[in-house]
Design a protein around this motif. Sequence first.
Motif, mmCIF file in Angstrom:
data_model
loop_
_atom_site.group_PDB
_atom_site.id
_atom_site.type_symbol
_atom_site.label_atom_id
_atom_site.label_comp_id
_atom_site.label_asym_id
_atom_site.label_seq_id
_atom_site.Cartn_x
_atom_site.Cartn_y
_atom_site.Cartn_z
ATOM 1 N N LEU A 141 12.015 -13.902 -4.322
ATOM 2 C CA LEU A 141 13.094 -14.286 -5.232
ATOM 3 C C LEU A 141 12.925 -13.584 -6.584
ATOM 4 O O LEU A 141 13.901 -13.062 -7.139
ATOM 5 N N ASP A 152 15.545 -10.955 -8.012
ATOM 6 C CA ASP A 152 16.105 -11.270 -9.324
ATOM 7 C C ASP A 152 15.949 -10.095 -10.285
ATOM 8 O O ASP A 152 16.869 -9.766 -11.027
ATOM 9 N N ILE A 172 24.935 -9.110 -1.614
ATOM 10 C CA ILE A 172 24.453 -10.482 -1.791
ATOM 11 C C ILE A 172 23.787 -10.978 -0.512
ATOM 12 O O ILE A 172 22.711 -11.585 -0.548
ATOM 13 N N GLU A 173 24.407 -10.695 0.632
ATOM 14 C CA GLU A 173 23.827 -11.118 1.907
ATOM 15 C C GLU A 173 22.494 -10.420 2.182
ATOM 16 O O GLU A 173 21.559 -11.041 2.699
ATOM 17 N N SER A 225 20.378 -9.427 -0.073
ATOM 18 C CA SER A 225 19.411 -10.068 -0.965
ATOM 19 C C SER A 225 18.976 -11.419 -0.410
ATOM 20 O O SER A 225 17.780 -11.751 -0.422
ATOM 21 N N ALA A 226 19.914 -12.202 0.108
ATOM 22 C CA ALA A 226 19.581 -13.507 0.683
ATOM 23 C C ALA A 226 18.683 -13.343 1.907
ATOM 24 O O ALA A 226 17.723 -14.099 2.092
ATOM 25 N N ARG A 227 18.965 -12.327 2.734
ATOM 26 C CA ARG A 227 18.116 -12.066 3.908
ATOM 27 C C ARG A 227 16.707 -11.683 3.502
ATOM 28 O O ARG A 227 15.729 -12.103 4.117
ATOM 29 N N GLU A 228 16.605 -10.880 2.455
ATOM 30 C CA GLU A 228 15.291 -10.449 1.964
ATOM 31 C C GLU A 228 14.461 -11.667 1.540
ATOM 32 O O GLU A 228 13.271 -11.761 1.857
ATOM 33 N N ILE A 229 15.078 -12.605 0.866
ATOM 34 C CA ILE A 229 14.376 -13.829 0.433
ATOM 35 C C ILE A 229 14.019 -14.701 1.633
ATOM 36 O O ILE A 229 12.899 -15.176 1.762
ATOM 37 N N ALA A 230 14.984 -14.875 2.543
ATOM 38 C CA ALA A 230 14.742 -15.719 3.725
ATOM 39 C C ALA A 230 13.654 -15.111 4.609
ATOM 40 O O ALA A 230 12.801 -15.843 5.130
ATOM 41 N N ARG A 268 14.443 -17.126 8.713
ATOM 42 C CA ARG A 268 15.584 -16.415 9.333
ATOM 43 C C ARG A 268 16.259 -17.348 10.326
ATOM 44 O O ARG A 268 15.621 -17.829 11.255
#
Length: 159
Positions: free
Chosen positions: A19, A23, A144-145, A147-152, A158
């Motif tokens: 994150l 960020d 955005i998706e 980035s969210a996948r990278e965090i998850a 996943r």
Amino acid sequence: MPQYVIVTGPEFRRVEAALAKVDAAFPERFRDRIENLAEPLAAKARARVLALPTPGNAGHTGLRARVAEGVAVRVSGRAGVRITTSMSEPDERIIPRGLDRRSGWRHPLFGDRDRWFSNPGYSWFMDTMDDSQNEFENGLTELIEDSAREIADAGGFRP
């Protein structure tokens, strides 16, 4: 008194690190993505102004080519991009807008204020921008998706 204790595991620290990484990198990724989306859009606008029809009896002054040459992508601020038009001569600044009017525009024929010419209406710039709204929305949603996948992925979350 009952207590509820939360003990974080290594996945929490991995998510926290991911994150922080996203960020820190997101503003630059966002600006790069918008710039990459804007470049083909500017090229499309240039092509559309060059393709504007001219009456068969009109001379060729290179006006459409000069207008196309003035279409540029400019980075503004940390996360913004502008697609602009400009002309090299101050008295020609209105020409890109005049050529973009659906209602058409009147102007002196080759600068002769005794002979006026009416150009039919076309929208080479604003219609191009309007037609590309979905491309921008899809490109930014993808960012955005990602980035969210990278965090998850960092936390093994996943779906």
